[in-house]
Design a protein around this motif. Structure first.
Motif, PDB file in Angstrom:
ATOM      1  N   LYS A 185     -13.396  39.535  13.691  1.00  0.00           N
ATOM      2  CA  LYS A 185     -14.285  39.928  14.802  1.00  0.00           C
ATOM      3  C   LYS A 185     -13.479  40.399  16.006  1.00  0.00           C
ATOM      4  O   LYS A 185     -13.854  41.345  16.692  1.00  0.00           O
ATOM      5  CB  LYS A 185     -15.147  38.724  15.206  1.00  0.00           C
ATOM      6  CG  LYS A 185     -16.366  38.605  14.338  1.00  0.00           C
ATOM      7  CD  LYS A 185     -17.480  37.878  15.042  1.00  0.00           C
ATOM      8  CE  LYS A 185     -18.665  37.873  14.104  1.00  0.00           C
ATOM      9  NZ  LYS A 185     -19.560  36.763  14.289  1.00  0.00           N
ATOM     10  N   ASP A 301     -18.005  39.858   3.379  1.00  0.00           N
ATOM     11  CA  ASP A 301     -17.837  38.963   4.520  1.00  0.00           C
ATOM     12  C   ASP A 301     -19.068  39.085   5.437  1.00  0.00           C
ATOM     13  O   ASP A 301     -19.082  39.873   6.372  1.00  0.00           O
ATOM     14  CB  ASP A 301     -16.547  39.357   5.262  1.00  0.00           C
ATOM     15  CG  ASP A 301     -16.319  38.520   6.506  1.00  0.00           C
ATOM     16  OD1 ASP A 301     -17.159  37.641   6.817  1.00  0.00           O
ATOM     17  OD2 ASP A 301     -15.296  38.751   7.175  1.00  0.00           O
ATOM     18  N   GLU A 302     -20.077  38.276   5.137  1.00  0.00           N
ATOM     19  CA  GLU A 302     -21.334  38.380   5.882  1.00  0.00           C
ATOM     20  C   GLU A 302     -21.268  37.742   7.265  1.00  0.00           C
ATOM     21  O   GLU A 302     -22.114  37.995   8.116  1.00  0.00           O
ATOM     22  CB  GLU A 302     -22.476  37.716   5.095  1.00  0.00           C
ATOM     23  CG  GLU A 302     -22.901  38.537   3.913  1.00  0.00           C
ATOM     24  CD  GLU A 302     -24.026  37.888   3.123  1.00  0.00           C
ATOM     25  OE1 GLU A 302     -24.701  36.990   3.654  1.00  0.00           O
ATOM     26  OE2 GLU A 302     -24.207  38.284   1.957  1.00  0.00           O
ATOM     27  N   LYS A 303     -20.270  36.898   7.466  1.00  0.00           N
ATOM     28  CA  LYS A 303     -20.135  36.252   8.785  1.00  0.00           C
ATOM     29  C   LYS A 303     -19.671  37.271   9.816  1.00  0.00           C
ATOM     30  O   LYS A 303     -20.161  37.311  10.936  1.00  0.00           O
ATOM     31  CB  LYS A 303     -19.131  35.094   8.701  1.00  0.00           C
ATOM     32  CG  LYS A 303     -19.714  33.837   8.095  1.00  0.00           C
ATOM     33  CD  LYS A 303     -19.240  32.591   8.868  1.00  0.00           C
ATOM     34  CE  LYS A 303     -19.941  31.342   8.372  1.00  0.00           C
ATOM     35  NZ  LYS A 303     -19.377  30.878   7.086  1.00  0.00           N
ATOM     36  N   THR A 304     -18.717  38.092   9.403  1.00  0.00           N
ATOM     37  CA  THR A 304     -18.181  39.089  10.331  1.00  0.00           C
ATOM     38  C   THR A 304     -19.132  40.283  10.429  1.00  0.00           C
ATOM     39  O   THR A 304     -19.377  40.805  11.513  1.00  0.00           O
ATOM     40  CB  THR A 304     -16.792  39.573   9.848  1.00  0.00           C
ATOM     41  OG1 THR A 304     -16.001  38.423   9.576  1.00  0.00           O
ATOM     42  CG2 THR A 304     -16.116  40.424  10.888  1.00  0.00           C
ATOM     43  N   LYS A 306     -22.573  41.160  10.315  1.00  0.00           N
ATOM     44  CA  LYS A 306     -23.887  40.518  10.394  1.00  0.00           C
ATOM     45  C   LYS A 306     -25.037  41.341   9.829  1.00  0.00           C
ATOM     46  O   LYS A 306     -26.069  40.790   9.464  1.00  0.00           O
ATOM     47  CB  LYS A 306     -24.225  40.267  11.871  1.00  0.00           C
ATOM     48  CG  LYS A 306     -23.484  39.135  12.514  1.00  0.00           C
ATOM     49  CD  LYS A 306     -24.047  38.986  13.920  1.00  0.00           C
ATOM     50  CE  LYS A 306     -23.418  37.799  14.627  1.00  0.00           C
ATOM     51  NZ  LYS A 306     -23.975  37.679  15.993  1.00  0.00           N
ATOM     52  N   LYS A 309     -26.334  40.397   6.265  1.00  0.00           N
ATOM     53  CA  LYS A 309     -27.109  39.152   6.239  1.00  0.00           C
ATOM     54  C   LYS A 309     -28.498  39.392   6.862  1.00  0.00           C
ATOM     55  O   LYS A 309     -29.512  38.908   6.342  1.00  0.00           O
ATOM     56  CB  LYS A 309     -26.340  38.070   7.022  1.00  0.00           C
ATOM     57  CG  LYS A 309     -27.040  36.748   7.203  1.00  0.00           C
ATOM     58  CD  LYS A 309     -27.129  35.991   5.885  1.00  0.00           C
ATOM     59  CE  LYS A 309     -27.590  34.542   6.009  1.00  0.00           C
ATOM     60  NZ  LYS A 309     -28.645  34.258   6.964  1.00  0.00           N
TER      61      LYS A 309
END
Ligand code: NDP
Ligand code: MG
Length: 388
Positions: A185, A301-304, A306, A309
């Protein structure tokens, strides 16, 4: 070939130009074309391909174009009505919809209601109006042929499968990972539009290039696949595949997986959508597996990122949430390209917008879709305090 004449909407864009190229090589007549405002290129195309109808969004541009084309016999139309007139032109055997954004929804519906088969590049049609489009296509006996490379791959892998509902276990959508694969991020915070527009494997229009960089594109494609192939959300798996050689795969009940491979060149899926069920020669690079050597697969990488997601959540809740996700993204991408917001804010905005949208799961009509689209656009502009 069953196709003699074709309509190409979004003819001045990346997919539109490649589609014209494919049609020229196949000797298919261009019956109608349409775009937003690039009247210089539309004029050239009209002179070269001599379509019956040319559509342009803006009324003034249409008047200009009409003036410039007065020496040839062509009908210049404008606005959404014009685009829908082009989409339903009676002598056309197929409508290739390569308009970008939700602007593609109405012409998709117009083509279906005129009983025209559609070669669909405009994924936003299915993201925003999936249920409507699929139902109307069924009622009008219209076939939707995917142009999006992943969906074309799945469609190709399913040839020969007589009962998809019974035999298919899941689909595996591949994702290139975009230009910022592996970025934190912190590193993404200061990404500029120029950096984001630079995709490693494909040359595309601006909006989809940003969508690839944020992984919104894969989110939109997940929703597109759910509607196109009648899937449950948990039947869709997504894998990062950096080489963009395996364009997607299907997994059957017996755990057998079939994949479609090819050079990353959109003319393959464009041509297949046009010539289906036939396969013809296509002037693209042959795939040299010895040169490629390795094909790799990883998790996303769904956290980074968004957006992916958010799209999953949107289609899980259903109703108008995907409309909200799409509208928020369209505005956010435009604001990012104008340097009004940062790269990471695109994901924040999409996430926020689907929470803001109170889902409406019953009787989704075109009117509800369009009014949700407008209200979310206004909401996002308010959110980032842009006055226009
Ligand atoms: P581009 O931005 O290159 O082209 C968009 C086209 O749509 C242009 O012809 C543009 O006209 C036209 N357009 C934009 N707004 C309107 C409107 N309101 N009314 C009528 N026409 C309009 O986009 P791409 O070709 O890259 O993408 C087109 C679609 O295909 C998108 O939905 C994208 O997601 C999908 N797609 C693209 C792929 C690719 O490789 N490029 C791959 C898979 C899917 P003008 O030039 O006048 O602005
Ligand atoms: Mg794609």
């Amino acid at each position: 070939l069953n196709i003699r004449q074709i309509t190409i909407l979004g003819s001045t864009g990346s997919i539109g130009l490649q589609s014209l190229d494919v049609c020229e090589k196949l000797n298919i007549k261009i019956a109608a074309i349409g775009a937003n405002k690039n009247i210089e290129l539309l004029e050239q195309q009209a002179r070269k391909y001599l379509p019956v109808i040319v559509s342009v969004t803006d009324e003034k541009s249409a008047a200009h174009l009409k003036q410039n084309l007065k020496d040839i016999s062509v009908k210049v139309v404008c606005g959404v009505d014009g685009l829908c007139e082009a989409a339903s032109y009676k002598n056309s055997d197929l409508v290739l919809n390569a308009v970008v954004g939700v602007a593609g929804l109405m012409p998709s519906l117009a083509a279906i209601r005129a009983k025209k088969n559609i070669a669909l590049a405009n994924k936003e049609s299915l993201v925003t109006g999936g249920e409507l489009i699929i139902n109307e296509a069924k009622n009008n006996h219209v076939t939707i042929l995917p142009v999006d490379s992943e969906h074309s791959a799945i469609f190709q892998c399913l040839q020969g499968c007589t009962d998809v509902k019974k035999e298919l276990k899941s689909i595996i959508l591949t994702a290139s990972g975009g230009p910022f694969y592996g970025y934190s991020k912190k590193k993404l915070k200061d990404i500029t539009p120029a950096q984001a527009l630079n995709h490693p494997n494909w040359l595309m229009g601006n909006k989809i290039s940003i969508d690839c960089a944020t992984l919104m594109n894969k989110g939109l494609e997940l929703i597109e696949a759910v509607w196109l192939f009648g899937l449950q959300i948990d039947q869709v798996k997504i894998l990062v595949h950096r080489q963009s050689i395996v364009h997607s795969m299907v997994e059957f009940k017996d755990n057998s997986i079939i994949a479609q491979l090819g050079s990353p060149d959109m003319r393959i899926p464009i041509q297949y959508a046009i010539t289906y069920p036939e396969r013809l020669e296509c002037p693209v690079e042959e795939l040299d597996l010895l040169k490629i050597k390795n094909l790799t697969f990883e998790n996303t990488d769904e956290k980074t990122f968004k957006c992916l997601k958010a799209c999953k959540d949107a289609i899980k809740s259903g109703g108008l949430k995907p409309v909200a996700a799409n509208a928020a993204n369209e505005v956010a991408v435009e604001l990012f390209l104008r340097n009004k917001i940062g790269f990471l804010e695109i994901g924040d905005i999409v996430e926020d917008a689907i929470k803001h949208q109170v889902s409406d799961n019953t009787n989704i009509t075109l009117e509800k879709i369009m009014s949700t689209d407008l209200s979310i656009r206004a909401y996002v502009k308010e959110l980032v305090n842009i006055k226009e």
